[in-house]
Design an enzyme around this catalytic site. Structure first.
Site, PDB file in Angstrom:
ATOM      1  N   GLY A  83      -4.742   2.061 -13.485  1.00  0.00           N
ATOM      2  CA  GLY A  83      -6.044   1.767 -12.898  1.00  0.00           C
ATOM      3  C   GLY A  83      -7.138   2.339 -13.770  1.00  0.00           C
ATOM      4  CB  VAL A  84      -9.304   5.322 -13.173  1.00  0.00           C
ATOM      5  CG1 VAL A  84     -10.361   6.113 -13.909  1.00  0.00           C
ATOM      6  CG2 VAL A  84      -9.801   4.950 -11.790  1.00  0.00           C
ATOM      7  CE1 TYR A  85      -7.731   9.319 -15.548  1.00  0.00           C
ATOM      8  CE2 TYR A  85      -5.448   9.996 -15.546  1.00  0.00           C
ATOM      9  CZ  TYR A  85      -6.773  10.286 -15.324  1.00  0.00           C
ATOM     10  OH  TYR A  85      -7.126  11.552 -14.902  1.00  0.00           O
TER      11      TYR A  85
ATOM     12  N   GLY B 241      -9.172   5.475  -6.565  1.00  0.00           N
ATOM     13  CA  GLY B 241      -7.902   4.755  -6.653  1.00  0.00           C
ATOM     14  C   GLY B 241      -6.882   5.215  -5.624  1.00  0.00           C
ATOM     15  CB  VAL B 242      -3.182   5.250  -5.751  1.00  0.00           C
ATOM     16  CG1 VAL B 242      -2.783   6.194  -6.846  1.00  0.00           C
ATOM     17  CG2 VAL B 242      -2.110   5.159  -4.686  1.00  0.00           C
ATOM     18  CG  ASP B 243      -6.086  11.519  -6.382  1.00  0.00           C
ATOM     19  OD1 ASP B 243      -5.620  12.097  -5.386  1.00  0.00           O
ATOM     20  OD2 ASP B 243      -6.602  12.128  -7.341  1.00  0.00           O
TER      21      ASP B 243
ATOM     22  CG  ASP C 111      -1.848   1.113   1.339  1.00  0.00           C
ATOM     23  OD1 ASP C 111      -1.713   2.104   0.578  1.00  0.00           O
ATOM     24  OD2 ASP C 111      -2.742   1.034   2.197  1.00  0.00           O
TER      25      ASP C 111
ATOM     26  CB  SER D 145      -1.558   5.636 -16.598  1.00  0.00           C
ATOM     27  OG  SER D 145      -1.531   7.041 -16.772  1.00  0.00           O
TER      28      SER D 145
HETATM   29  N1  AR6 Z   1      -1.256   1.605  -3.073  1.00  0.00           N
HETATM   30  C1  AR6 Z   1      -0.648   1.241  -4.218  1.00  0.00           C
HETATM   31  N2  AR6 Z   1      -1.307   1.135  -5.399  1.00  0.00           N
HETATM   32  C2  AR6 Z   1      -2.621   1.409  -5.396  1.00  0.00           C
HETATM   33  C3  AR6 Z   1      -3.332   1.810  -4.236  1.00  0.00           C
HETATM   34  C4  AR6 Z   1      -2.590   1.906  -3.032  1.00  0.00           C
HETATM   35  N3  AR6 Z   1      -3.159   2.279  -1.870  1.00  0.00           N
HETATM   36  N4  AR6 Z   1      -4.639   2.017  -4.593  1.00  0.00           N
HETATM   37  C5  AR6 Z   1      -4.741   1.754  -5.918  1.00  0.00           C
HETATM   38  N5  AR6 Z   1      -3.525   1.385  -6.403  1.00  0.00           N
HETATM   39  P1  AR6 Z   1      -5.462   4.597 -10.234  1.00  0.00           P
HETATM   40  P2  AR6 Z   1      -4.745   6.087 -12.692  1.00  0.00           P
HETATM   41  C6  AR6 Z   1      -3.124   1.035  -7.776  1.00  0.00           C
HETATM   42  O1  AR6 Z   1      -6.798   4.303 -10.778  1.00  0.00           O
HETATM   43  O2  AR6 Z   1      -4.998   4.886 -13.537  1.00  0.00           O
HETATM   44  C7  AR6 Z   1      -8.124   8.690  -9.775  1.00  0.00           C
HETATM   45  O3  AR6 Z   1      -9.511   8.860  -9.636  1.00  0.00           O
HETATM   46  C8  AR6 Z   1      -4.194   0.571  -8.737  1.00  0.00           C
HETATM   47  O4  AR6 Z   1      -4.501  -0.801  -8.501  1.00  0.00           O
HETATM   48  O5  AR6 Z   1      -5.335   5.008  -8.807  1.00  0.00           O
HETATM   49  O6  AR6 Z   1      -3.513   6.903 -12.938  1.00  0.00           O
HETATM   50  C9  AR6 Z   1      -7.414  10.009 -10.021  1.00  0.00           C
HETATM   51  O7  AR6 Z   1      -8.035  11.077  -9.357  1.00  0.00           O
HETATM   52  C10 AR6 Z   1      -3.498   0.771 -10.083  1.00  0.00           C
HETATM   53  O8  AR6 Z   1      -2.611  -0.314 -10.371  1.00  0.00           O
HETATM   54  O9  AR6 Z   1      -4.714   5.761 -11.108  1.00  0.00           O
HETATM   55  C11 AR6 Z   1      -7.502  10.138 -11.518  1.00  0.00           C
HETATM   56  O10 AR6 Z   1      -8.738  10.723 -11.895  1.00  0.00           O
HETATM   57  C12 AR6 Z   1      -2.631   2.019  -9.827  1.00  0.00           C
HETATM   58  O11 AR6 Z   1      -2.608   2.201  -8.403  1.00  0.00           O
HETATM   59  C13 AR6 Z   1      -7.430   8.719 -12.007  1.00  0.00           C
HETATM   60  O12 AR6 Z   1      -7.890   7.918 -10.933  1.00  0.00           O
HETATM   61  C14 AR6 Z   1      -3.157   3.293 -10.468  1.00  0.00           C
HETATM   62  O13 AR6 Z   1      -4.570   3.296 -10.487  1.00  0.00           O
HETATM   63  C15 AR6 Z   1      -6.015   8.324 -12.320  1.00  0.00           C
HETATM   64  O14 AR6 Z   1      -6.017   7.003 -12.837  1.00  0.00           O
END
Ligand code: AR6
Length: 170
Positions: A125-127, A33-35, A11, A123
């Site tokens: 996850g959601v992206y 997501g992570v944000d 995490d 990028s």
């Molecule tokens: N620790 C490590 N990795 C994580 C965690 C965590 N606590 N939580 C999620 N991940 P994403 P993006 C992973 O969607 O694709 C947001 O709404 C997750 O499994 O967080 O860049 C922002 O505000 C994935 O592998 O980021 C933007 O609008 C990775 O982190 C948008 O999402 C990235 O997933 C950005 O999308």
């Protein structure tokens, strides 16, 4: 001395590093997501610090491929480096924009004399960026220069994304 590169499952919000990198969006006011996880762990002061980052165009605090720094507040990490990766579109420009997000974050860490930096899979996850392709981009940016840092850590949430980054970094 070159930075050591590590790849761990875990995490991002729990990492004891100088800065964690947030996979943010251009508005920089939180999200899923992570944000979302970073904002929850850092506390409401992080949102206030993000709001104080000047907009470069209406609603845009951090254009795709750039990075901004704020304090980490209640995180173990002293700072959060917010960057914005591309929404995956299957175009050749995707990789350059993702590389720019990793590179801008590393540059900002060096400019602030930080020693340890932890990245998520920006990028992926959601992206919608395929993790194996993103991992190759991340590995190539890390090897672009002798980054003046002690450790660059990749912290991956799922087994499949961990495997992609682990194999790309070796
Ligand atoms: N620790 C490590 N990795 C994580 C965690 C965590 N606590 N939580 C999620 N991940 P994403 P993006 C992973 O969607 O694709 C947001 O709404 C997750 O499994 O967080 O860049 C922002 O505000 C994935 O592998 O980021 C933007 O609008 C990775 O982190 C948008 O999402 C990235 O997933 C950005 O999308």
């Amino acid at each position: 001395m070159s930075a050591s590169i590590s790849v761990v499952r875990g995490d991002l919000t729990q990492q004891d590093v100088d800065a964690v990198v947030n996979a943010a969006n251009e508005r920089m006011l939180g999200g899923g997501g992570v944000d979302g996880a970073i904002h929850r762990a850092a506390g409401p002061e992080l949102l206030e610090a993000c709001r104080a980052v000047p907009e470069v165009s209406p609603g845009v605090r951090c254009p795709t491929g750039e990075a901004r720094i704020t304090p980490g507040f209640r995180l173990k990490a002293r700072y959060v480096i917010h960057t914005v990766g591309p929404v995956y579109a299957g175009r050749s420009s995707d990789a350059e924009r993702l590389a720019s997000a990793f590179r801008s974050s590393l540059q900002l860490a060096v400019e602030n004399s930080l020693q340890t930096l932890a990245f998520p899979a920006i990028s992926c996850g959601v992206y919608g960026y395929p993790a194996d392709e993103a991992a190759v981009v991340a590995a190539s940016v890390v090897s672009e220069q002798d980054w003046d840092l002690v450790e660059i850590r990749f912290v991956l949430f799922s087994d499949s994304v961990y495997d992609a980054f682990d194999s790309a970094m070796h």
